[in-house]
Design a protein around this motif. Sequence first.
Motif, PDB file in Angstrom:
ATOM      1  N   ASP A  86      19.777  46.916  46.370  1.00 57.75           N
ATOM      2  CA  ASP A  86      19.312  48.307  46.273  1.00 57.75           C
ATOM      3  C   ASP A  86      18.025  48.430  45.465  1.00 57.75           C
ATOM      4  OD1 ASP A  86      21.341  49.295  47.878  1.00 57.75           O
ATOM      5  OD2 ASP A  86      22.676  49.704  46.176  1.00 57.75           O
ATOM      6  N   ASP A  87      17.825  47.559  44.486  1.00 60.79           N
ATOM      7  CA  ASP A  87      16.579  47.581  43.714  1.00 60.79           C
ATOM      8  C   ASP A  87      15.399  47.140  44.574  1.00 60.79           C
ATOM      9  OD1 ASP A  87      17.981  48.475  41.491  1.00 60.79           O
ATOM     10  OD2 ASP A  87      18.237  46.459  40.664  1.00 60.79           O
ATOM     11  N   PHE A  88      15.614  46.138  45.437  1.00 61.44           N
ATOM     12  CA  PHE A  88      14.551  45.740  46.372  1.00 61.44           C
ATOM     13  C   PHE A  88      14.211  46.906  47.303  1.00 61.44           C
ATOM     14  CE2 PHE A  88      16.097  41.288  45.619  1.00 61.44           C
ATOM     15  CZ  PHE A  88      14.901  40.741  45.203  1.00 61.44           C
ATOM     16  N   VAL A  89      15.229  47.561  47.842  1.00 56.25           N
ATOM     17  CA  VAL A  89      15.011  48.693  48.752  1.00 56.25           C
ATOM     18  C   VAL A  89      14.188  49.766  48.059  1.00 56.25           C
ATOM     19  CG1 VAL A  89      16.140  50.595  49.987  1.00 56.25           C
ATOM     20  CG2 VAL A  89      17.062  48.286  50.166  1.00 56.25           C
ATOM     21  N   GLU A  90      14.592  50.109  46.841  1.00 51.85           N
ATOM     22  CA  GLU A  90      13.915  51.178  46.110  1.00 51.85           C
ATOM     23  C   GLU A  90      12.477  50.819  45.767  1.00 51.85           C
ATOM     24  OE1 GLU A  90      14.289  53.353  41.796  1.00 51.85           O
ATOM     25  OE2 GLU A  90      16.146  52.748  42.797  1.00 51.85           O
ATOM     26  N   ARG A  91      12.245  49.618  45.264  1.00 53.78           N
ATOM     27  CA  ARG A  91      10.893  49.219  44.839  1.00 53.78           C
ATOM     28  C   ARG A  91       9.940  49.034  46.025  1.00 53.78           C
ATOM     29  NH1 ARG A  91       9.233  47.145  40.044  1.00 53.78           N
ATOM     30  NH2 ARG A  91       8.057  45.514  41.095  1.00 53.78           N
ATOM     31  N   LEU A  92      10.463  48.467  47.106  1.00 56.61           N
ATOM     32  CA  LEU A  92       9.600  48.105  48.227  1.00 56.61           C
ATOM     33  C   LEU A  92       9.510  49.180  49.306  1.00 56.61           C
ATOM     34  CD1 LEU A  92      10.722  44.383  48.679  1.00 56.61           C
ATOM     35  CD2 LEU A  92       8.601  45.221  47.632  1.00 56.61           C
ATOM     36  N   GLY A  93      10.505  50.049  49.389  1.00 61.45           N
ATOM     37  CA  GLY A  93      10.528  51.007  50.492  1.00 61.45           C
ATOM     38  C   GLY A  93      10.802  50.322  51.818  1.00 61.45           C
ATOM     39  N   ILE A  94      11.487  49.212  51.771  1.00 57.09           N
ATOM     40  CA  ILE A  94      11.798  48.399  52.946  1.00 57.09           C
ATOM     41  C   ILE A  94      13.104  48.894  53.561  1.00 57.09           C
ATOM     42  CG2 ILE A  94      13.006  46.688  51.516  1.00 57.09           C
ATOM     43  CD1 ILE A  94      11.976  44.490  53.358  1.00 57.09           C
ATOM     44  N   SER A  95      13.215  48.818  54.874  1.00 60.06           N
ATOM     45  CA  SER A  95      14.473  49.220  55.515  1.00 60.06           C
ATOM     46  C   SER A  95      15.557  48.197  55.175  1.00 60.06           C
ATOM     47  CB  SER A  95      14.303  49.332  57.030  1.00 60.06           C
ATOM     48  OG  SER A  95      14.149  48.061  57.610  1.00 60.06           O
ATOM     49  N   ARG A  96      16.767  48.648  55.134  1.00 63.55           N
ATOM     50  CA  ARG A  96      17.889  47.798  54.749  1.00 63.55           C
ATOM     51  C   ARG A  96      18.086  46.637  55.726  1.00 63.55           C
ATOM     52  NH1 ARG A  96      20.317  50.412  50.608  1.00 63.55           N
ATOM     53  NH2 ARG A  96      22.367  49.411  50.696  1.00 63.55           N
ATOM     54  N   ASN A  97      17.898  46.889  57.022  1.00 65.54           N
ATOM     55  CA  ASN A  97      18.095  45.808  58.003  1.00 65.54           C
ATOM     56  C   ASN A  97      17.005  44.744  57.890  1.00 65.54           C
ATOM     57  OD1 ASN A  97      16.298  47.719  59.142  1.00 65.54           O
ATOM     58  ND2 ASN A  97      16.706  46.932  61.190  1.00 65.54           N
ATOM     59  N   VAL A  98      15.761  45.156  57.642  1.00 62.55           N
ATOM     60  CA  VAL A  98      14.678  44.176  57.463  1.00 62.55           C
ATOM     61  C   VAL A  98      14.921  43.371  56.191  1.00 62.55           C
ATOM     62  CG1 VAL A  98      12.197  43.896  57.024  1.00 62.55           C
ATOM     63  CG2 VAL A  98      12.983  45.479  58.798  1.00 62.55           C
ATOM     64  N   LEU A  99      15.312  44.052  55.114  1.00 60.45           N
ATOM     65  CA  LEU A  99      15.587  43.350  53.856  1.00 60.45           C
ATOM     66  C   LEU A  99      16.729  42.352  54.040  1.00 60.45           C
ATOM     67  CD1 LEU A  99      15.101  42.863  50.866  1.00 60.45           C
ATOM     68  CD2 LEU A  99      16.607  44.818  50.385  1.00 60.45           C
ATOM     69  N   THR A 100      17.778  42.751  54.717  1.00 59.31           N
ATOM     70  CA  THR A 100      18.910  41.850  54.958  1.00 59.31           C
ATOM     71  C   THR A 100      18.445  40.593  55.684  1.00 59.31           C
ATOM     72  OG1 THR A 100      20.504  43.653  55.008  1.00 59.31           O
ATOM     73  CG2 THR A 100      21.137  41.623  56.132  1.00 59.31           C
ATOM     74  N   THR A 101      17.634  40.770  56.722  1.00 64.07           N
ATOM     75  CA  THR A 101      17.125  39.622  57.492  1.00 64.07           C
ATOM     76  C   THR A 101      16.293  38.702  56.610  1.00 64.07           C
ATOM     77  OG1 THR A 101      17.123  40.934  59.513  1.00 64.07           O
ATOM     78  CG2 THR A 101      15.738  38.962  59.493  1.00 64.07           C
ATOM     79  N   ARG A 102      15.393  39.279  55.813  1.00 58.95           N
ATOM     80  CA  ARG A 102      14.511  38.462  54.964  1.00 58.95           C
ATOM     81  C   ARG A 102      15.308  37.756  53.868  1.00 58.95           C
ATOM     82  NH1 ARG A 102      12.466  40.054  58.818  1.00 58.95           N
ATOM     83  NH2 ARG A 102      10.336  40.718  59.154  1.00 58.95           N
ATOM     84  N   LEU A 103      16.242  38.465  53.233  1.00 56.88           N
ATOM     85  CA  LEU A 103      17.050  37.832  52.189  1.00 56.88           C
ATOM     86  C   LEU A 103      17.905  36.714  52.770  1.00 56.88           C
ATOM     87  CD1 LEU A 103      18.174  40.926  50.084  1.00 56.88           C
ATOM     88  CD2 LEU A 103      16.570  39.136  49.384  1.00 56.88           C
ATOM     89  N   ASP A 104      18.493  36.936  53.945  1.00 59.93           N
ATOM     90  CA  ASP A 104      19.295  35.894  54.589  1.00 59.93           C
ATOM     91  C   ASP A 104      18.461  34.637  54.835  1.00 59.93           C
ATOM     92  OD1 ASP A 104      21.559  37.490  54.590  1.00 59.93           O
ATOM     93  OD2 ASP A 104      21.432  38.001  56.728  1.00 59.93           O
ATOM     94  N   LYS A 105      17.233  34.813  55.293  1.00 65.72           N
ATOM     95  CA  LYS A 105      16.368  33.651  55.549  1.00 65.72           C
ATOM     96  C   LYS A 105      16.025  32.930  54.251  1.00 65.72           C
ATOM     97  CE  LYS A 105      12.308  32.112  58.064  1.00 65.72           C
ATOM     98  NZ  LYS A 105      11.243  32.486  58.983  1.00 65.72           N
ATOM     99  N   LEU A 106      15.743  33.689  53.195  1.00 61.06           N
ATOM    100  CA  LEU A 106      15.423  33.064  51.911  1.00 61.06           C
ATOM    101  C   LEU A 106      16.633  32.328  51.335  1.00 61.06           C
ATOM    102  CD1 LEU A 106      13.163  35.873  50.425  1.00 61.06           C
ATOM    103  CD2 LEU A 106      12.440  33.555  51.080  1.00 61.06           C
ATOM    104  N   VAL A 107      17.817  32.857  51.555  1.00 60.89           N
ATOM    105  CA  VAL A 107      19.042  32.165  51.124  1.00 60.89           C
ATOM    106  C   VAL A 107      19.274  30.932  51.995  1.00 60.89           C
ATOM    107  CG1 VAL A 107      21.564  32.346  51.001  1.00 60.89           C
ATOM    108  CG2 VAL A 107      20.131  34.207  50.096  1.00 60.89           C
ATOM    109  N   ASP A 108      19.146  31.080  53.307  1.00 59.63           N
ATOM    110  CA  ASP A 108      19.385  29.962  54.235  1.00 59.63           C
ATOM    111  C   ASP A 108      18.429  28.799  53.994  1.00 59.63           C
ATOM    112  OD1 ASP A 108      21.422  31.420  55.402  1.00 59.63           O
ATOM    113  OD2 ASP A 108      20.232  32.012  57.165  1.00 59.63           O
ATOM    114  N   THR A 109      17.202  29.090  53.567  1.00 58.41           N
ATOM    115  CA  THR A 109      16.213  28.035  53.331  1.00 58.41           C
ATOM    116  C   THR A 109      16.219  27.527  51.900  1.00 58.41           C
ATOM    117  OG1 THR A 109      14.472  29.687  52.956  1.00 58.41           O
ATOM    118  CG2 THR A 109      14.677  28.783  55.198  1.00 58.41           C
ATOM    119  N   GLY A 110      17.134  28.046  51.073  1.00 59.41           N
ATOM    120  CA  GLY A 110      17.297  27.528  49.719  1.00 59.41           C
ATOM    121  C   GLY A 110      16.314  28.065  48.696  1.00 59.41           C
TER     122      GLY A 110
END
Length: 151
Positions: A40-64
Amino acid sequence: MRKASFADMNCSVAQALEIVGEWWTLLILRDSFLGIRRFDDFVERLGISRNVLTTRLDKLVDTGILERRAYDDARGRYDYVLTDKGRALWPVMTTLRQWGDEWILGAGNEPILLEHRDHEHLTTARLTCDVCGEPLDARTVRAVPGPGATN
């Protein structure tokens, strides 16, 4: 025609761009280095949609690059924490920020400055040779084939 993927290129820059080359990803990493950890802090600071943030965070987690750590198991809430691999991007993010400060925003308009904790003075990051300690720039180095080079 724009390439959809650089996955088949034998180039470290191209391979890194496969992971961090999307602009939302770089802003998520910027905020991670500033201590942001919660969705929620990423959403608030960036103004990013929740689905885009989920996709980006998943990729960053998947790639370590980020690690997902539960802080509220019952509600499925996680902190997103930089791993060693993620923290290794600090010089990349810092030099990109410094470039933007100098060439885009201009001197005196820097939104963030670096303070050297041990000495409490303002500083900038510089690339130096790990053997002799001299400063490095495009004029003082040359590219030579490495062990992974192909024809």
